[in-house]
Design an enzyme around this catalytic site. Structure first.
Site, short mmCIF file in Angstrom:
data_model
loop_
_atom_site.label_atom_id
_atom_site.label_comp_id
_atom_site.label_asym_id
_atom_site.label_seq_id
_atom_site.Cartn_x
_atom_site.Cartn_y
_atom_site.Cartn_z
N GLU A 1 0.72 -1.26 -0.02
CA GLU A 1 0.06 0.00 -0.07
C GLU A 1 1.02 1.37 -0.18
OE1 GLU A 1 -3.42 2.09 2.74
OE2 GLU A 1 -1.80 0.76 3.80
N LYS B 1 -10.03 1.63 -1.52
CA LYS B 1 -10.13 1.33 -0.24
C LYS B 1 -11.38 1.76 0.55
CE LYS B 1 -6.95 1.66 3.93
NZ LYS B 1 -5.83 2.12 4.36
N CYS C 1 -5.02 -2.84 3.33
CA CYS C 1 -4.69 -2.69 4.57
C CYS C 1 -5.70 -2.66 5.72
CB CYS C 1 -3.82 -1.31 5.04
SG CYS C 1 -2.98 -1.01 6.49
#
Length: 525
Positions: free
Chosen positions: A271, A348, A382
């Site tokens: 990321e 995300k 993440c």
């Protein structure tokens, strides 16, 4: 005489049909009651040979969805949500012996074309091709609600229809197609108000069923469309100060070259690893200016990575890169570059508090499985891995590998990601591949220190490594880890493992509904 193309075609569904099929079911059942595009993708990815559409002059006007299940699951009083895997088809069992009809629907404007009959014939052909015992499904009984006072027991209503004292258009049609009503399935689907929530267990016995104990196409074998195993590589990427963009590209290409030399099918980067490009700037930029600056590299980054995927013949999960949306918002987006030249994205969904505070990054929408030449995959960026709904949604769509690019500043943050990723592997009986950044960027706000131990994680069962770790890396060291992941072992564990988390979900108690994105995302190219 000149020939013309067929106007009406029955063919297997494809992932590209998902949106059109979802629109069809919304037209048939009403807005909010049809299938989502994600559910359609799950049906196709879990059992592609069992999904059909009717296409009339290029438009999709009918849907037929099936799966294979064990006989024991059919001849008990079951619910639609459980036997269909919540509409995703995740309950498909290649070891099963009954073809189960999950759905048939036809556009009301095309119901005079006998599309339903054509679908039933396709099911019979499929059942005989797989040498199964028969076909079963929960059929509607739409006349029941109107006659409930006279027949408080739905079994009495069914008996009256069978004895021709009453006429029910759906039951009569299915009997005419050769199906035998076996019993009433109570509380089968609460949404079917006309049937009182009940259904009729319809069954067609395969007259060509061979007298043999096993189905030759089953027993946990990997479908022909998938490789028996997949080789994956995870890059633990070191952030370092650079003077020009070419240095970053050389560093990335080096690891792609290494992974390709090892004949890896996938290589994953971390990321926000593109934020290394901010070290090129001579003056330290305020956080919001810095993130806008990094977004200016998007087009060059995509073109460069797309070329690498094709030229090195490898699928690249390109970490994540801050990207400017059409409305000016900055989204943290993972780009997936497949070796066929296609580019896919995953936004995300959950920016961390620091991402929101320092860079004003917004949360994205949607979570779609991505079809690759090694099977469907999913990406969680993440913090997204710490929300179990996202992983389950991707696995429902057929994903067997989940890639998690991450960026954490110290060990506790890293361990949150590591523990959650291993939980996702156990919960969903899938592989999870993590990739983190290490190194320092002192002149880039909120990217000054990092901690990572990238890993390739497995479920916890006898078929896999003792600790559920196929490969991992040394802490805070720039390196690459590689592992072969057996899809055969994964499918076997889902069907006959010590525990079967996917199969044992209680659909009668809970479900997670995903909302459609309010605006189109960046999408696939």
């Amino acid at each position: 005489m000149d020939s013309t193309k067929a106007k009406l075609v029955i063919r297997n569904s494809a992932p590209r049909d998902a949106a059109a099929i979802a629109r069809l079911t919304a037209k048939v059942y009403g807005r909010g009651e049809g299938y989502s595009a994600a559910q359609i993708r799950g049906q196709i990815n879990n059992f592609p040979e069992g999904q059909f559409v009717a296409e009339y002059e290029g438009a999709i006007v009918g849907l037929c969805a099936t799966l294979i299940v064990p006989q024991a699951a059919v001849f008990t009083d079951h619910r639609w949500s459980a036997i269909s895997g919540g509409g995703f088809g995740t309950s498909h069992d290649p070891d099963g012996d009954i073809l189960y009809g999950m759905e048939v629907c036809v556009d009301p404007d095309y119901r005079r074309l006998r599309i339903g009959q054509r679908f039933y014939r396709k099911r019979q052909e499929l059942c005989q091709s797989y040498e199964l015992k028969g076909i079963a499904f929960g059929g509607r009984m739409p006349g029941y609600a109107r006659r409930r006072r006279k027949y408080p027991d739905p079994q009495d209503y069914l008996d009256a229809v069978v004895e021709k004292q009453l006429r029910d258009p759906v039951i009569n049609f299915q009997i005419a197609q050769g199906f035998e009503p076996r019993t009433v399935l109570h509380h089968y689907d609460r949404r079917d108000l006309d049937s009182g929530g009940h259904a009729v267990l319809m069954y067609w016995e395969n007259p060509l069923e061979p007298q043999r104990a096993t189905n030759p196409k089953a027993r946990g074998a990997v479908p022909d469309r998938l490789p028996a195993s997949v080789r994956v590589a995870t890059v633990q990427f070191q952030m370092r100060g650079i003077d020009r963009i070419g240095q970053f590209e050389e560093q990335v290409e080096y690891f792609v070259d290494v992974a390709a030399d090892y004949h890896a099918d996938f290589v994953v980067f971390p990321e926000l690893y593109t934020l290394e490009l901010l070290s090129i700037e001579k003056n330290k930029l305020p956080p919001e200016q810095a993130i806008q600056k990094i977004a200016d590299y998007t087009d060059r980054y995509i073109a460069f990575m797309e070329k690498l995927a094709v030229s090195y013949n490898i699928n690249i999960i390109g970490g994540s890169h801050p990207t400017r949306a059409a409305n000016g918002d900055i989204l943290n987006i993972a780009y997936v570059f497949l070796r066929d030249g296609s580019v896919h994205t995953q936004e995300k969904l959950h920016p961390t508090p620091s991402e929101r505070r320092w860079w004003n990054i917004k949360g994205g929408h949607g979570a779609d499985a991505i079809n690759t030449d090694c099977g469907p995959i999913g990406v969680m960026i993440c913090y997204d891995s710490e929300f179990p709904e996202l992983a389950r949604h991707l696995v429902n769509q057929g994903a067997m590998m989940l890639f998690v690019p991450f960026c954490t500043d110290e060990r506790r943050g890293y361990l949150r990601v590591r523990y959650c990723c291993h939980a996702r592997a156990v919960e969903n009986q899938c592989y999870v591949i993590t990739s983190g950044v290490v190194g320092n960027l002192p002149n880039v706000e909120n990217m000054d220190i990092h901690y990572a131990e990238s890993a390739i994680l497995t479920p916890s069962d006898f078929a896999f490594a003792r600790d559920g770790v196929a490969a991992d890396t040394a802490p805070n060291t720039e390196t690459i880890a590689i592992a072969d992941l057996s899809l055969a072992d994964l499918l076997t564990s889902r069907q006959s493992g010590a525990v079967q988390n996917l199969r044992d979900r209680r659909f009668d108690l809970y479900r997670v509904d995903w909302k459609d994105a309010p605006t189109p995302g960046v999408g696939s190219r």
